[in-house]
Design a protein around this motif. Sequence first.
Motif, PDB file in Angstrom:
ATOM      1  N   ALA A   3       8.440   8.364 -10.830  1.00  0.00           N
ATOM      2  CA  ALA A   3       8.336   7.180  -9.978  1.00  0.00           C
ATOM      3  C   ALA A   3       7.050   7.224  -9.164  1.00  0.00           C
ATOM      4  O   ALA A   3       6.559   8.287  -8.808  1.00  0.00           O
ATOM      5  N   ALA A   4       6.514   6.046  -8.871  1.00  0.00           N
ATOM      6  CA  ALA A   4       5.317   5.960  -8.043  1.00  0.00           C
ATOM      7  C   ALA A   4       5.697   6.138  -6.585  1.00  0.00           C
ATOM      8  O   ALA A   4       6.721   5.629  -6.140  1.00  0.00           O
ATOM      9  N   ALA A   8       1.543   3.975  -3.305  1.00  0.00           N
ATOM     10  CA  ALA A   8       0.498   4.177  -4.308  1.00  0.00           C
ATOM     11  C   ALA A   8      -0.216   2.857  -4.579  1.00  0.00           C
ATOM     12  O   ALA A   8       0.397   1.787  -4.590  1.00  0.00           O
ATOM     13  N   LEU A   9      -1.527   2.924  -4.801  1.00  0.00           N
ATOM     14  CA  LEU A   9      -2.330   1.740  -5.113  1.00  0.00           C
ATOM     15  C   LEU A   9      -2.298   1.499  -6.614  1.00  0.00           C
ATOM     16  O   LEU A   9      -2.701   2.359  -7.394  1.00  0.00           O
ATOM     17  N   TRP A  40      -4.852  11.702  -5.798  1.00  0.00           N
ATOM     18  CA  TRP A  40      -3.867  11.874  -6.861  1.00  0.00           C
ATOM     19  C   TRP A  40      -3.987  10.639  -7.731  1.00  0.00           C
ATOM     20  O   TRP A  40      -4.110   9.515  -7.231  1.00  0.00           O
ATOM     21  N   PHE A  41      -3.971  10.819  -9.046  1.00  0.00           N
ATOM     22  CA  PHE A  41      -4.141   9.723  -9.995  1.00  0.00           C
ATOM     23  C   PHE A  41      -3.118   9.857 -11.115  1.00  0.00           C
ATOM     24  O   PHE A  41      -2.907  10.942 -11.656  1.00  0.00           O
ATOM     25  N   LYS A  42      -2.495   8.728 -11.425  1.00  0.00           N
ATOM     26  CA  LYS A  42      -1.547   8.662 -12.536  1.00  0.00           C
ATOM     27  C   LYS A  42      -2.095   7.654 -13.539  1.00  0.00           C
ATOM     28  O   LYS A  42      -2.003   6.446 -13.329  1.00  0.00           O
ATOM     29  N   LEU A 173      -2.423   4.447 -11.156  1.00  0.00           N
ATOM     30  CA  LEU A 173      -2.044   4.482  -9.743  1.00  0.00           C
ATOM     31  C   LEU A 173      -2.863   5.525  -9.000  1.00  0.00           C
ATOM     32  O   LEU A 173      -3.130   6.610  -9.533  1.00  0.00           O
ATOM     33  N   LEU A 174      -3.242   5.207  -7.751  1.00  0.00           N
ATOM     34  CA  LEU A 174      -3.914   6.144  -6.846  1.00  0.00           C
ATOM     35  C   LEU A 174      -2.985   6.418  -5.673  1.00  0.00           C
ATOM     36  O   LEU A 174      -2.309   5.520  -5.193  1.00  0.00           O
TER      37      LEU A 174
END
Length: 181
Positions: A3-4, A8-9, A40-42, A173-174
């Motif tokens: 999950a985000a 998160a951006l 953090w990056f997804k 997402l950031l």
Amino acid sequence: VSAAPALALDLAKVPAGTGIPVPHSARFSLDQGAITLETWFKPATGDSDGGALLSYVLSNGTGAFSSAAALELGVEAGADGKLYPYALVTTDRSDAEVYIAGGKTALAALEFGVWRHLAAVYNPSTLSLTLYLDGGVLRYSRLMPTTGINGNGTLYLGGRGDGTGKYRLDAGLLDQVRAWG
């Protein structure tokens, strides 16, 4: 983590062609020594060319570096369709002189849907650029210019602020963005 985080951006919502400017970015002046950009990056599918996660663009630098996209942390798409992290320092907006740590030469591609911690450190006293992935050094570059990049600028999230969209990420997402020096 599937999950985000609540704040998160979502990079798909960043305005086309710009990135989001961070208020009071001058507090990250490159005149004060080393600067670190981290987040953090997804990664998510849907971006075919990669782009900037964080970009610190100078607005009043000196000499050849007066209009540079001074420091950037991002991802680059490889021929295999995977995203590879990079850190870069460029001396002007035309990208005539670019110094990169990582990118398609990075040892590890990022998996889609998996949170990763990325950081870029530019140190003007040693003219070095280091890319970190999950706390470990992924790539290190010694820069060739004889003078460091300095000046005040604007920090952008999800783009370079140049209006072209060339460096804008379209998906992912950031979270927990930090810039410090």
